[in-house]
Design an enzyme around this catalytic site. Structure first.
Site, PDB file in Angstrom:
ATOM      1  N   ARG A 117       0.856  -1.182   0.000  1.00 13.25           N
ATOM      2  CA  ARG A 117       0.000   0.000   0.000  1.00 13.25           C
ATOM      3  C   ARG A 117       0.888   1.226   0.000  1.00 13.25           C
ATOM      4  NH1 ARG A 117       2.446   1.893   3.604  1.00 13.25           N
ATOM      5  NH2 ARG A 117       0.914   3.546   3.748  1.00 13.25           N
ATOM      6  N   GLY A 118       0.221   2.401  -0.149  1.00  9.93           N
ATOM      7  CA  GLY A 118       0.997   3.631  -0.317  1.00  9.93           C
ATOM      8  C   GLY A 118       1.053   3.922  -1.822  1.00  9.93           C
ATOM      9  N   ASP A 146      -1.924  10.874  -2.010  1.00  6.71           N
ATOM     10  CA  ASP A 146      -2.372   9.871  -2.993  1.00  6.71           C
ATOM     11  C   ASP A 146      -2.734  10.493  -4.327  1.00  6.71           C
ATOM     12  OD1 ASP A 146      -2.679   8.312  -0.397  1.00  6.71           O
ATOM     13  OD2 ASP A 146      -3.005   6.824  -1.966  1.00  6.71           O
ATOM     14  N   GLN A 181      -1.637   2.084  10.015  1.00  6.40           N
ATOM     15  CA  GLN A 181      -0.394   2.192   9.244  1.00  6.40           C
ATOM     16  C   GLN A 181       0.689   2.948  10.033  1.00  6.40           C
ATOM     17  OE1 GLN A 181      -3.430   2.482   7.976  1.00  6.40           O
ATOM     18  NE2 GLN A 181      -3.516   2.173   5.772  1.00  6.40           N
TER      19      GLN A 181
END
Ligand code: MRU
Length: 353
Positions: A46-47, A241, A200
């Protein structure tokens, strides 16, 4: 920090399973584009930049498979287009994902149209995926250096979610700024929001900073207000994002309230992101698609039920911070300050071929 996205070059992508950190270090093997898409959807990786890099390798796997199974160039192009869609639609908010997939699809279809042999196309797609990965690490290092200039010598830095090595090809964006500040002889200390609902910050940011011996303290995100009010935080830095043309920025849910709090307490609020995170097609943040994730991520923690049966939960994964709350953007092409349609537009125009 050790590599968390490993391209074996033998038809296999190995991804450090981020769902298991910090207690287990397990690499998940992906041998097809659809396995990479599932790993992105299920947040093995993720990221924003990290899912872009992983999807690029997913395209390399797709090209390799299509070069074996497709009888002609037209079938090859058709199969590549369909695999590209599976990858690009795995998560909707991070624009890096579609950016990487589109870049490789364009390369593959152009080469195939010009008569290249599918095996040669597959080799070129693989080379380009490796290049995207390398470029992302270089971009993060450049972002880090640019951002580090804004970090005081002995700084307490608040961050949200994980915008570190794990969220990129390596080194990190927000945490890249922290790493670069330390490399420049400064003494940064990080306060990491735990980051609901997937933790996270508590699991990933704390893990990777500890691995690098950078002092880190985890806080509940609801503790950010009083910490900022106490005057103990010098700056906030987060990742992104998707950034619209006026600087409005989508990032992990909880970023927008943090920006409001930083503004209230006169603390600079920085966003660190590579150019692959900008979306020149969007005039402002209102058009950014916000991923809604399963309510189960809130209703349960692992197997343990947290919320009474029958109660609903709402789980948007991202929110949008208006550009006027952002003190500066750090990119590999320089810092943007102030952040508005004019300054971001100038940056994007400068980079247009
Ligand atoms: O849902 P996630 O963990 O993929 O969300 C990640 C973030 O919001 C990061 O801050 C962002 O992708 C920037 S990563 C350099």
């Amino acid at each position: 920090m050790r590599a968390h996205i490993r391209w074996t070059g033998r038809g296999c992508l190995e991804l450090l399973d981020q769902r298991l950190l910090p207690s287990e270090i397990v690499f998940k093997e992906c041998r097809s584009a659809s396995e990479v898409a599932s790993a992105i959807r299920d947040m093995v990786v993720r990221g924003a930049p990290a899912i872009g890099v992983s999807a690029a390798y997913g395209m390399a796997l797709a090209a390799r498979a299509a070069s074996v199974s497709c009888a002609n160039r037209r079938d090859f192009r058709r199969q590549m287009t369909s695999e590209a869609e599976v990858l690009a639609s795995a998560r909707p908010t991070a624009v890096n994902l579609r950016w990487a997939v589109d870049r490789l699809l364009r390369l593959a279809t152009d080469l195939a149209k010009n008569g290249a042999d599918p095996e040669d196309v597959a080799a070129s797609v693989e080379e380009e995926a490796v290049q995207i990965h390398r470029d992302d690490v270089s971009a993060c290092k450049a972002i880090g250096k640019i951002g580090a200039a804004f970090v005081p010598k002995k700084a307490s830095i608040l961050t949200h979610c994980n915008a570190g090595a794990l969220a990129t090809g390596g080194f990190g964006t927000a945490l890249g700024v922290v790493r670069a500040a330390r490399e420049a002889g400064k003494n940064p200390r990080v306060f990491a929001d735990e980051t609901r609902p997937f933790m996270q910050g508590a699991r990933l940011t704390a893990w990777e900073l500890q691995e690098d011996d950078i002092p880190v303290t985890v806080i509940c995100e609801s503790a950010a207000a009083s910490l900022l009010a106490s005057g103990k935080i010098d700056l906030v830095v987060v990742g992104a994002d998707r950034i619209a043309s006026n600087g409005d920025t989508a990032n992990k849910i909880g970023t927008y309230p943090l920006a409001v709090l930083a503004h209230r307490h006169g603390v600079p609020f920085y966003v660190a992101a590579p150019l692959s995170t900008f979306d020149p097609e969007l005039r402002d943040g209102s058009g950014i698609p916000i991923e809604m994730r399963s309510s189960q991520e809130i209703l349960k923690w692992g197997d343990r039920v947290l919320v009474p049966a029958g109660v609903e939960a709402l789980n948007p994964a991202f929110d949008v911070t208006p550009h006027e709350l952002i003190t500066a953007l750090f990119t590999e092409a320089g810092a943007v300050k102030p952040v508005d349609a004019g300054t971001v537009g100038d940056l994007l125009a400068r980079l247009r071929p």
